[in-house]
Design a protein around this motif. Structure first.
Motif, mmCIF file in Angstrom:
data_model
loop_
_atom_site.group_PDB
_atom_site.id
_atom_site.type_symbol
_atom_site.label_atom_id
_atom_site.label_comp_id
_atom_site.label_asym_id
_atom_site.label_seq_id
_atom_site.Cartn_x
_atom_site.Cartn_y
_atom_site.Cartn_z
ATOM 1 N N LEU A 1 0.842 -1.200 0.000
ATOM 2 C CA LEU A 1 0.000 0.000 0.000
ATOM 3 C C LEU A 1 0.872 1.244 0.000
ATOM 4 O O LEU A 1 2.009 1.226 0.468
ATOM 5 C CB LEU A 1 -0.921 0.008 1.225
ATOM 6 C CG LEU A 1 -1.925 -1.144 1.313
ATOM 7 C CD1 LEU A 1 -2.686 -1.078 2.638
ATOM 8 C CD2 LEU A 1 -2.877 -1.149 0.130
ATOM 9 N N THR A 2 0.297 2.320 -0.525
ATOM 10 C CA THR A 2 0.991 3.599 -0.588
ATOM 11 C C THR A 2 0.294 4.603 0.324
ATOM 12 O O THR A 2 -0.937 4.644 0.375
ATOM 13 C CB THR A 2 1.049 4.131 -2.041
ATOM 14 O OG1 THR A 2 1.718 5.392 -2.060
ATOM 15 C CG2 THR A 2 -0.325 4.305 -2.653
ATOM 16 N N LEU A 3 1.081 5.382 1.052
ATOM 17 C CA LEU A 3 0.529 6.454 1.873
ATOM 18 C C LEU A 3 0.381 7.659 0.957
ATOM 19 O O LEU A 3 1.367 8.292 0.573
ATOM 20 C CB LEU A 3 1.429 6.755 3.071
ATOM 21 C CG LEU A 3 0.907 7.778 4.075
ATOM 22 C CD1 LEU A 3 -0.468 7.381 4.624
ATOM 23 C CD2 LEU A 3 1.902 7.965 5.205
ATOM 24 N N ILE B 1 9.935 3.397 -3.549
ATOM 25 C CA ILE B 1 9.017 4.517 -3.385
ATOM 26 C C ILE B 1 9.198 5.540 -4.515
ATOM 27 O O ILE B 1 10.314 5.783 -4.962
ATOM 28 C CB ILE B 1 9.188 5.174 -1.997
ATOM 29 C CG1 ILE B 1 8.027 6.103 -1.690
ATOM 30 C CG2 ILE B 1 10.521 5.862 -1.881
ATOM 31 C CD1 ILE B 1 7.946 6.512 -0.228
ATOM 32 N N SER B 2 8.069 6.088 -4.966
ATOM 33 C CA SER B 2 8.100 7.111 -6.012
ATOM 34 C C SER B 2 7.762 8.457 -5.395
ATOM 35 O O SER B 2 7.357 8.546 -4.228
ATOM 36 C CB SER B 2 7.090 6.776 -7.112
ATOM 37 O OG SER B 2 5.774 7.072 -6.676
ATOM 38 N N GLU B 3 7.865 9.499 -6.198
ATOM 39 C CA GLU B 3 7.535 10.844 -5.724
ATOM 40 C C GLU B 3 6.031 11.020 -5.486
ATOM 41 O O GLU B 3 5.599 12.013 -4.922
ATOM 42 C CB GLU B 3 8.042 11.887 -6.717
ATOM 43 C CG GLU B 3 7.417 11.749 -8.089
ATOM 44 C CD GLU B 3 8.080 12.622 -9.136
ATOM 45 O OE1 GLU B 3 7.385 13.009 -10.084
ATOM 46 O OE2 GLU B 3 9.282 12.908 -9.007
ATOM 47 N N GLU B 4 5.231 10.041 -5.915
ATOM 48 C CA GLU B 4 3.783 10.117 -5.754
ATOM 49 C C GLU B 4 3.311 9.586 -4.401
ATOM 50 O O GLU B 4 2.114 9.478 -4.167
ATOM 51 C CB GLU B 4 3.089 9.332 -6.874
ATOM 52 C CG GLU B 4 3.359 9.894 -8.257
ATOM 53 C CD GLU B 4 2.623 9.134 -9.333
ATOM 54 O OE1 GLU B 4 1.444 8.806 -9.134
ATOM 55 O OE2 GLU B 4 3.240 8.873 -10.369
ATOM 56 N N SER B 5 4.242 9.263 -3.513
ATOM 57 C CA SER B 5 3.877 8.623 -2.254
ATOM 58 C C SER B 5 4.674 9.192 -1.092
ATOM 59 O O SER B 5 5.843 9.533 -1.247
ATOM 60 C CB SER B 5 4.158 7.118 -2.376
ATOM 61 O OG SER B 5 3.863 6.455 -1.190
ATOM 62 N N LEU B 6 4.029 9.269 0.071
ATOM 63 C CA LEU B 6 4.748 9.637 1.287
ATOM 64 C C LEU B 6 5.485 8.437 1.867
ATOM 65 O O LEU B 6 6.522 8.577 2.491
ATOM 66 C CB LEU B 6 3.769 10.176 2.345
ATOM 67 C CG LEU B 6 3.117 11.516 2.051
ATOM 68 C CD1 LEU B 6 2.097 11.861 3.133
ATOM 69 C CD2 LEU B 6 4.163 12.613 1.935
ATOM 70 N N ASP B 7 4.899 7.252 1.658
ATOM 71 C CA ASP B 7 5.491 6.025 2.164
ATOM 72 C C ASP B 7 4.928 4.869 1.334
ATOM 73 O O ASP B 7 3.870 4.993 0.712
ATOM 74 C CB ASP B 7 5.154 5.830 3.643
ATOM 75 C CG ASP B 7 6.069 4.832 4.349
ATOM 76 O OD1 ASP B 7 6.939 4.221 3.684
ATOM 77 O OD2 ASP B 7 5.896 4.642 5.567
ATOM 78 N N LEU B 8 5.622 3.770 1.334
ATOM 79 C CA LEU B 8 5.234 2.588 0.571
ATOM 80 C C LEU B 8 5.661 1.388 1.393
ATOM 81 O O LEU B 8 6.836 1.268 1.739
ATOM 82 C CB LEU B 8 5.963 2.609 -0.779
ATOM 83 C CG LEU B 8 5.605 1.590 -1.828
ATOM 84 C CD1 LEU B 8 4.174 1.792 -2.315
ATOM 85 C CD2 LEU B 8 6.563 1.715 -3.012
ATOM 86 N N ARG B 9 4.684 0.507 1.757
ATOM 87 C CA ARG B 9 5.017 -0.601 2.643
ATOM 88 C C ARG B 9 4.187 -1.840 2.355
ATOM 89 O O ARG B 9 3.033 -1.744 1.958
ATOM 90 C CB ARG B 9 4.728 -0.205 4.084
ATOM 91 C CG ARG B 9 5.925 0.260 4.817
ATOM 92 C CD ARG B 9 5.606 0.387 6.280
ATOM 93 N NE ARG B 9 5.774 1.796 6.622
ATOM 94 C CZ ARG B 9 5.311 2.359 7.690
ATOM 95 N NH1 ARG B 9 4.619 1.676 8.570
ATOM 96 N NH2 ARG B 9 5.525 3.622 7.928
ATOM 97 N N TRP B 10 4.807 -2.983 2.627
ATOM 98 C CA TRP B 10 4.097 -4.252 2.600
ATOM 99 C C TRP B 10 3.413 -4.462 3.938
ATOM 100 O O TRP B 10 3.994 -4.166 4.979
ATOM 101 C CB TRP B 10 5.066 -5.413 2.361
ATOM 102 C CG TRP B 10 5.652 -5.460 0.983
ATOM 103 C CD1 TRP B 10 6.904 -5.064 0.626
ATOM 104 C CD2 TRP B 10 5.025 -5.943 -0.199
ATOM 105 N NE1 TRP B 10 7.095 -5.263 -0.719
ATOM 106 C CE2 TRP B 10 5.952 -5.812 -1.254
ATOM 107 C CE3 TRP B 10 3.774 -6.477 -0.479
ATOM 108 C CZ2 TRP B 10 5.667 -6.185 -2.558
ATOM 109 C CZ3 TRP B 10 3.481 -6.854 -1.787
ATOM 110 C CH2 TRP B 10 4.418 -6.713 -2.800
ATOM 111 N N PHE B 11 2.188 -4.984 3.902
ATOM 112 C CA PHE B 11 1.444 -5.320 5.106
ATOM 113 C C PHE B 11 0.906 -6.741 4.962
ATOM 114 O O PHE B 11 0.465 -7.132 3.880
ATOM 115 C CB PHE B 11 0.256 -4.366 5.308
ATOM 116 C CG PHE B 11 0.666 -2.939 5.549
ATOM 117 C CD1 PHE B 11 0.990 -2.503 6.828
ATOM 118 C CD2 PHE B 11 0.728 -2.038 4.501
ATOM 119 C CE1 PHE B 11 1.370 -1.191 7.051
ATOM 120 C CE2 PHE B 11 1.103 -0.720 4.712
ATOM 121 C CZ PHE B 11 1.427 -0.291 5.989
ATOM 122 N N ASP B 12 0.931 -7.484 6.084
ATOM 123 C CA ASP B 12 0.276 -8.787 6.095
ATOM 124 C C ASP B 12 -1.208 -8.568 5.824
ATOM 125 O O ASP B 12 -1.781 -7.561 6.268
ATOM 126 C CB ASP B 12 0.447 -9.474 7.450
ATOM 127 C CG ASP B 12 1.874 -9.935 7.693
ATOM 128 O OD1 ASP B 12 2.644 -10.040 6.722
ATOM 129 O OD2 ASP B 12 2.205 -10.175 8.866
#
Length: 189
Positions: free
Chosen positions: A66-68, A154-165
């Motif tokens: 998911l992307t923030l 992470i790209s410039e289009e996101s504040l954060d990018l993470r994998w979640f269960d």
């Protein structure tokens, strides 16, 4: 004047079979929008336009990426506006997922060999700017399969990018994303 992308969006929505009454109504609404608006896929089409997104999953690890989102401030799937170079709605979703995740080799979940939507979501946004009125995104959502062990960038289009269960989604996730992840989990298990 309609484009090949417009024709493909009509085909993708027309051919998608839905068991849920709310999703069926959205499907019919989206088709009505496209019938009335040859420009219905473009950001400039107001008050509503079709968008394409994909939730990126790694089924082998039981996780979702998911992307923030910087404008909305919550965790979302990858997605956005269609662009003139997009030949199909599915390719728009795949382009967005690849750009925003940094993962090469994503593949959209297919039915009978053809990438198919899994969910529709209509929501208000301010994609024209803070000082502009809200408009409506008619989002067509897909599932993108990541290669096992894929690493995000992470790209410039996101504040954060993470994998979640699948079972441990972040608090700052709305009902629509939770429903999309549940569908993706069911379809990829």
């Amino acid at each position: 004047m309609t484009t090949g992308l417009h024709s493909d969006a009509v085909r993708a929505l027309r051919d998608w079979s839905v068991a849920d009454a709310d999703q069926e109504q959205l499907r019919l609404d989206y088709l009505g929008h496209l019938a009335e608006r040859p420009d219905g896929l473009w950001r400039a089409c107001l008050p509503a336009h079709i968008t394409a997104s994909a939730v990126v999953v790694d089924p082998s690890a039981g996780r979702v990426l998911l992307t923030l989102h910087p404008k909305v401030g919550i965790w979302l799937q990858m997605g956005g506006h269609c662009e003139p170079g997009d030949r199909t709605l599915a390719s728009a979703a795949l382009r967005e997922a690849t750009e925003e995740s940094g993962i090469q080799g994503l593949e959209l979940l297919a039915v009978d060999g053809v990438p198919a939507p899994v969910k529709l979501d209509r929501h208000l946004v301010r994609c024209a700017g803070k000082d502009q009125p809200e408009n409506t995104h008619l989002d067509v959502q897909y599932v993108a399969l990541a290669p096992a062990g894929a690493e995000e960038q992470i790209s410039e289009e996101s504040l954060d990018l993470r994998w979640f269960d699948f079972d441990k989604l972040p608090e700052l996730t709305d009902v629509s994303v939770r429903e999309l992840v549940a569908i993706a989990r069911k379809l990829t298990s």
